[in-house]
Design an enzyme around this catalytic site. Structure first.
Site, mmCIF file in Angstrom:
data_model
loop_
_atom_site.group_PDB
_atom_site.id
_atom_site.type_symbol
_atom_site.label_atom_id
_atom_site.label_comp_id
_atom_site.label_asym_id
_atom_site.label_seq_id
_atom_site.Cartn_x
_atom_site.Cartn_y
_atom_site.Cartn_z
ATOM 1 N N CYS A 74 0.802 -1.136 0.108
ATOM 2 C CA CYS A 74 0.107 -0.090 0.050
ATOM 3 C C CYS A 74 0.752 1.338 -0.117
ATOM 4 O O CYS A 74 1.801 1.492 0.968
ATOM 5 C CB CYS A 74 -0.822 -0.024 1.082
ATOM 6 S SG CYS A 74 -1.863 1.579 1.465
ATOM 7 N N CYS A 183 -0.753 3.900 -6.525
ATOM 8 C CA CYS A 183 -1.754 3.179 -5.494
ATOM 9 C C CYS A 183 -2.096 1.928 -5.932
ATOM 10 O O CYS A 183 -2.183 1.394 -7.300
ATOM 11 C CB CYS A 183 -3.095 3.988 -5.296
ATOM 12 S SG CYS A 183 -4.335 3.119 -4.681
#
Ligand code: DGL
Length: 257
Positions: A74, A183
């Protein structure tokens, strides 16, 4: 170090499976445990303190499962919490950051675009990276709403298409030749993004680089040496969307963490 311990991978939700897939392809003998904290997604809009707290909660869970190393799949958690994680825990961490460097080095127009969460684009770590490339114009765009749609299983929806158009059109007009996906949820949008971007604009993400880094680290701490490598997937919400993305081959378990 017990080589046969699993590799722990976590994300705010299902997006980090894009990284998990690269790791699993490159290191098929490694046992992996994937944690989707979908109950708390999106991380991108949360405060730094909250992102650190959630990253520690996920790490505690994976360490209770006896993981030998943790991949923070992440960008938002890495750019906001990796220093704190490394300071608190003895286990090695691999993080994921937007691939600004390869885009900046290879850009001919000297203009690149990045699509990422607010938490990533506002982080100190991201600013430090961009400062290294002052000759490059970086067009930053927060992907408002994208993670929510992906977590709701609406990857291929009209709403998604509309949002992507509105975020990418200004970058196309500004003459970018690279789009960095900052992302880990966004690689699932590549088919739609490809239909919007002209062919000469390259899309890059960091999945393979993270898998290679994991491989390098394992060459120091030890590769798995038995054949019991069935991955385990945990989510703390309805497992349907994660299950859809993984297909029938893998079994997703719902767990409160
Ligand atoms: N997948 C995450 C990332 O790479 C976080 C998305 C979110 O939860 O906002 O940034």
């Amino acid at each position: 170090m017990d080589n046969n311990k699993p590799i722990g991978v976590f994300d705010s939700g299902i997006g980090g499976t894009s990284i998990w897939k690269e790791i699993h392809n490159l290191l098929p003998n490694e046992k992996t445990i994937y944690l989707a904290d979908s109950k708390n997604a999106p991380y991108g809009e949360k405060s730094r303190e909250e992102i650190i707290r959630l990253s520690m909660k996920n790490t505690d869970f994976l360490l209770d499962m006896n993981c030998k190393l943790i991949v923070v799949a992440c960008n938002t958690a890495t750019t906001n919490a990796i220093w704190e994680l490394r300071a608190k825990y003895d286990v090695p961490f691999i993080g994921i950051e937007p691939a600004i460097k390869p885009a900046a080095i290879n850009s001919k127009t000297q203009i690149i675009g990045i699509l990422a969460t607010k938490g990533t684009l506002n982080s100190e770590l991201f600013h430090k990276t961009t400062e290294m490339f002052q000759h490059i114009k970086i067009i930053e765009q927060i992907g408002y709403g994208l993670v929510e749609l992906i977590e709701n299983g609406q990857i291929d929806s009209a709403e998604m298409n509309q949002l992507l158009h509105s975020y990418l059109q200004p970058m196309i007009e500004a003459n970018i030749d690279f789009l960095v996906l900052g992302c880990s949820h966004y690689p699932y949008l590549i088919p739609q993004i490809r239909t919007i971007l002209p062919d000469h604009i390259q899309i890059i993400d960091s999945g393979l680089a993270v898998a290679r880094q994991t491989q390098n680290l394992l060459s120091q701490i030890g590769f798995n040496s038995d054949n019991n490598n069935q991955p385990i997937f945990y989510t703390n919400t309805n497992p349907k969307v994660l299950q859809n993305i993984l297909g029938d081959k893998y079994n997703v378990q719902e767990k409160d963490f």
